[in-house]
Design an enzyme around this catalytic site. Structure first.
Site, PDB file in Angstrom:
ATOM      1  N   HIS A 269       0.718  -1.358   0.105  1.00 23.62           N
ATOM      2  CA  HIS A 269       0.037   0.039   0.104  1.00 23.62           C
ATOM      3  C   HIS A 269       0.903   1.279   0.028  1.00 23.62           C
ATOM      4  CE1 HIS A 269      -3.907   2.436   1.125  1.00 23.62           C
ATOM      5  NE2 HIS A 269      -3.019   2.997   1.632  1.00 23.62           N
ATOM      6  N   GLU A 270       1.743   1.154   0.957  1.00 18.92           N
ATOM      7  CA  GLU A 270       2.585   2.618   1.066  1.00 18.92           C
ATOM      8  C   GLU A 270       3.444   2.561  -0.264  1.00 18.92           C
ATOM      9  OE1 GLU A 270       1.447   4.577   2.921  1.00 18.92           O
ATOM     10  OE2 GLU A 270       0.568   3.165   4.623  1.00 18.92           O
ATOM     11  N   HIS A 273       1.735   4.389  -2.739  1.00 21.14           N
ATOM     12  CA  HIS A 273       1.571   5.781  -2.768  1.00 21.14           C
ATOM     13  C   HIS A 273       3.222   6.486  -2.954  1.00 21.14           C
ATOM     14  CE1 HIS A 273      -1.910   6.660  -0.662  1.00 21.14           C
ATOM     15  NE2 HIS A 273      -1.857   5.955   0.376  1.00 21.14           N
TER      16      HIS A 273
END
Lengths: 505, 505
Positions: A269-270, A273
């Protein structure tokens, strides 16, 4: 083209760039605060951050910025909806207008009240005592309403809230999509429940040594394209991604030796980003042309890599043998299919941050409906717990045992983050619609994932989304890239297919 | 006492405090640059640091600072040599006067030339090519002479150099001490050489696993009083200590699995700096009353903990059993006495940063003599290598095989750090004189060390040195605390006793 307008444009960007440099110092201080700062450094860190924020704000509201904006705006540099000057003036103008319209007294009162309210919220949640939090929530809502009146809005004061996080989005535009989406999500859940099937989730809570999780997470983040020459992965309590500046993007996670999903999908997820941040044009740092579009678009990138890539069967065709090498004890006797189903377990639950892919947006839609109701005054703050529980029962078929498990679970409202929740759901919607288009353009992404080929998707995202900085608003971009305005069609089609296959319907 | 002078004093401290907050942000950015920053983040980091430095400088030279200084100076607040207002005006005044006297063009030229010169120095050292570095060293010296003329000085332009690092010190005051010291140091070395004895130094280069070195170093730093609730220990290439602000002091080291001394004594050294930083009055942050006195005094704290404590036999009475537990393979068959002698091996060598306790100051005195000679013009830059080698032969009995091993070994001059070297030697001198007094006051420190009791010495240092901030100049403090002006008596007595015992003379 007048020379003085060119000069004004350059000066405007230079001044914004300096503000961005200041803010990037704050980003590093914030990263350090949440990763390595010694416990007793907190007070001084708060002073540093407050001081830099003050400097940054005072530079943004300098009257000269307004003059420069006016000079460029009235020049022939601003032509077409997405020329450099148009975009720069539109975006700096939005930030400037909002900042100068906010009375200093309101800014200070909001800082003061939300700081206290977050503390009160923490205590109230610990004791599940909504009554203790209630007066502070009322104060926050009241101040945020004053903020909406001060900065102005079209049609609905809630639009002034949305505008900070998702410029261009309006209550009307998202409400219709969200309502349809909710109905379909509840149907999907019913089908999953109705299947009578469930995976063996005990696989996920076996022992996964932290050192191996670190290595495997690093390997996976590298595989999907996060660049560790221009970034880092560290440990924190509440995982986040932060861009310090060109060449420096940092992601974080937390490890639990008895739970595979948290750290691993947190890293993907990160890293999603982070890949967006690393894909922004570094030479445009400080100009809107070098910035991310909106929280919703940012979230679309993280959710795509986390779920549409990382929770796909094809991803594990490539990664599962590696996982078994890292975790022979936990996974030696587990088939790739069983593992894949276990990491895609769908199960209505109370806590948003623990929610699976299929129920996540329902958590968000509920919060959006609550926010709109209490922000418009239709719902009294007193009545929030009952309204929450009623909706929760209706959407999830469950009743929270107390408010800690219900309306007190999230920090956002106490921090004044009203209008923020919808961007999580928008992120999932954008992600699915982008992903479907990328899949069509690139001719079968899953076949590529199965071979460990993630670069084509990363490049597609770069060329279609990342490289533009803030040139397009989110709603313009989705239409420009996919040929359609945002809807829930792609997400529902994706989920119905995926969970249909897993749960056999 | 006029109210307006009180106001001016408060305003002056407030403004200085803001500058210190800005500088403390730079400190964190600098720490991160040398510990965790991803490789590609360097360009943006340079921009951040340059921007913050510019902001800080422009705030220091604001004419309002000058006005406030004048108001306080001419008031009755300034009474006595060490009242709060006296100290604040003296110290802020020194920084302000120097900053406003420096022409902006000279500041910029120095930044430009020293940046290039450091690069040229690196290349020249790699090839041992003094001729390639020579023109840049000439440029740096020339600019530093211009700096001395711009900021002014008493008696000798070199005093303007010293004043930045060791306020109050003058060529005359230290030259006499250093000359006597050199003669005695050479005699000490002759006695050690003449003893015909030497320890088994192979003990030190056995295998010391890095993970165990980390644990043992942390244990030792904690034992002597470095507070990890208010600090950290990380890994870097060139170890340093940096104070970020109250409650946040960071030390660094580097590890070599086949060398015990580097990391361990590096940690004690930086922890010594760190204990000083942690002992400064946090509530005076940003005022001279919360700052360290001088580089010499700072170095006295690091050298005392590293050498007078950490290389004492008593320290190892307490620590050696622990060391054997951490490194059973390397130290299982080694006696505490053999180990203690090995870590105190004295051996003339070419490289300053690898020098032992007895030869270290000789390296510094040589550099001081060189600096004075080329800064006054008595020594042509062309003649530096020959002059260096001649002195080196005379003091150490050795001749460097090339300039990389001689006058090209240190970065300092290329960076414009002229007048910096003497503070290293002053640090050793201060340390011994303070230590002798503490030993007398506390009644036998070694007996305490042998029991692991380091708190009394730390408290003594706090009460006599750390708690005063910058209230006293270094030369005032040494006299105030020890009752005597600085001399080399204490250091020579300490070394003659210590090495006499080890080498039997």
């Amino acid at each position: 083209m007048s020379q003085s307008a060119q000069d004004a444009l350059k000066k405007l960007v230079d001044k914004t760039r300096e503000i961005s440099i200041l803010d990037s110092c704050s980003s590093l201080l914030g990263w350090d605060e949440r990763t390595y700062m010694p416990r007793q450094g907190a007070d001084h860190r708060a002073e540093q951050l407050a001081f830099l924020a003050g400097l940054s704000h005072s530079r943004l509201v300098e009257p000269e910025i307004g003059d420069l904006l006016n000079t460029v705006k009235s020049s022939d540099l601003v032509n077409g909806a997405s020329s450099d000057a148009t975009v720069i003036v539109r975006e700096i103008g939005r930030a400037y207008d909002r900042a100068v319209k906010m009375p200093q007294s309101l800014v200070e009162e909001l800082t003061r009240v939300t700081t206290i309210a977050q503390g009160k919220w923490g205590e109230a949640r610990a004791k599940s005592d909504f009554a203790a939090f209630k007066p502070w929530l009322e104060k926050v809502i009241n101040l945020k309403k004053q903020e909406a009146e001060a900065v102005g809005y079209k049609e609905d004061p809630y639009n002034a809230m949305l505008d900070v996080y998702e410029p261009g989005a309006t209550v009307t535009s998202i409400d219709e999509t969200f309502t349809k989406h909710r109905v379909e999500l509840v149907k999907l859940l019913d089908k999953i429940k109705g299947s009578g099937k469930e995976p063996d989730t005990s696989i996920i809570t076996r022992e996964y040594p932290v050192e191996e999780q670190k290595k495997f997470g690093h390997e996976a983040a590298t595989a999907i394209g996060f660049d560790f020459e221009r970034g880092r992965l560290d440990i924190t309590t509440h995982p986040f991604c932060t861009g310090i500046g060109p060449g420096d993007t940092r992601i974080t996670t937390r490890y639990d030796a008895h739970h595979f999903n948290g750290a691993f999908f947190g890293i993907l997820h990160e890293a999603g980003h982070g890949i967006y941040d690393q894909g922004l044009p570094g030479d445009q740092f400080g100009s809107p042309l070098g910035e991310y579009i909106s929280l919703g678009i940012h979230e679309s990138q993280s959710r795509m890599w986390e779920n549409m890539v990382g929770r796909s069967r094809a991803f594990w065709t490539y990664m599962y043998p590696k996982a078994q090498q890292h975790f022979p004890k936990a996974l030696g006797d587990v088939s790739a299919d069983a593992f894949h189903w276990a990491i895609n377990d769908v199960r209505p639950s109370f806590i948003r941050v623990e929610a699976d892919e299929a129920t996540y947006n329902l958590h968000i839609l509920l919060r959006f409906e609550m926010e709109r109701a209490f922000f418009s005054g239709d719902l009294k703050v007193d009545d929030i717990p009952a309204a929450w529980n009623e909706k929760f029962k209706s959407y999830f078929g469950l009743t929270p045992k107390d408010d800690a498990q219900g309306c007190l679970q999230d920090v956002h409202w106490s921090a004044g983050l009203i209008g923020y929740f919808p961007t999580y759901a928008l992120g999932n919607l954008y992600a699915a619609q982008f992903f479907a288009k990328a899949d069509a353009d690139l001719g079968g992404l899953h076949a590529q994932f199965a071979k460990g080929e993630f670069a084509p998707l990363k490049r597609w995202l770069h060329d279609n989304i990342h490289c533009h900085g803030r040139r397009y608003l989110a709603n313009q971009l989705i239409e420009r890239v996919t040929g359609k305005p945002l809807s829930h069609d792609a997400l529902m089609a994706y989920m119905n297919k995926k969970f249909g296959e897993l749960y056999g319907f």
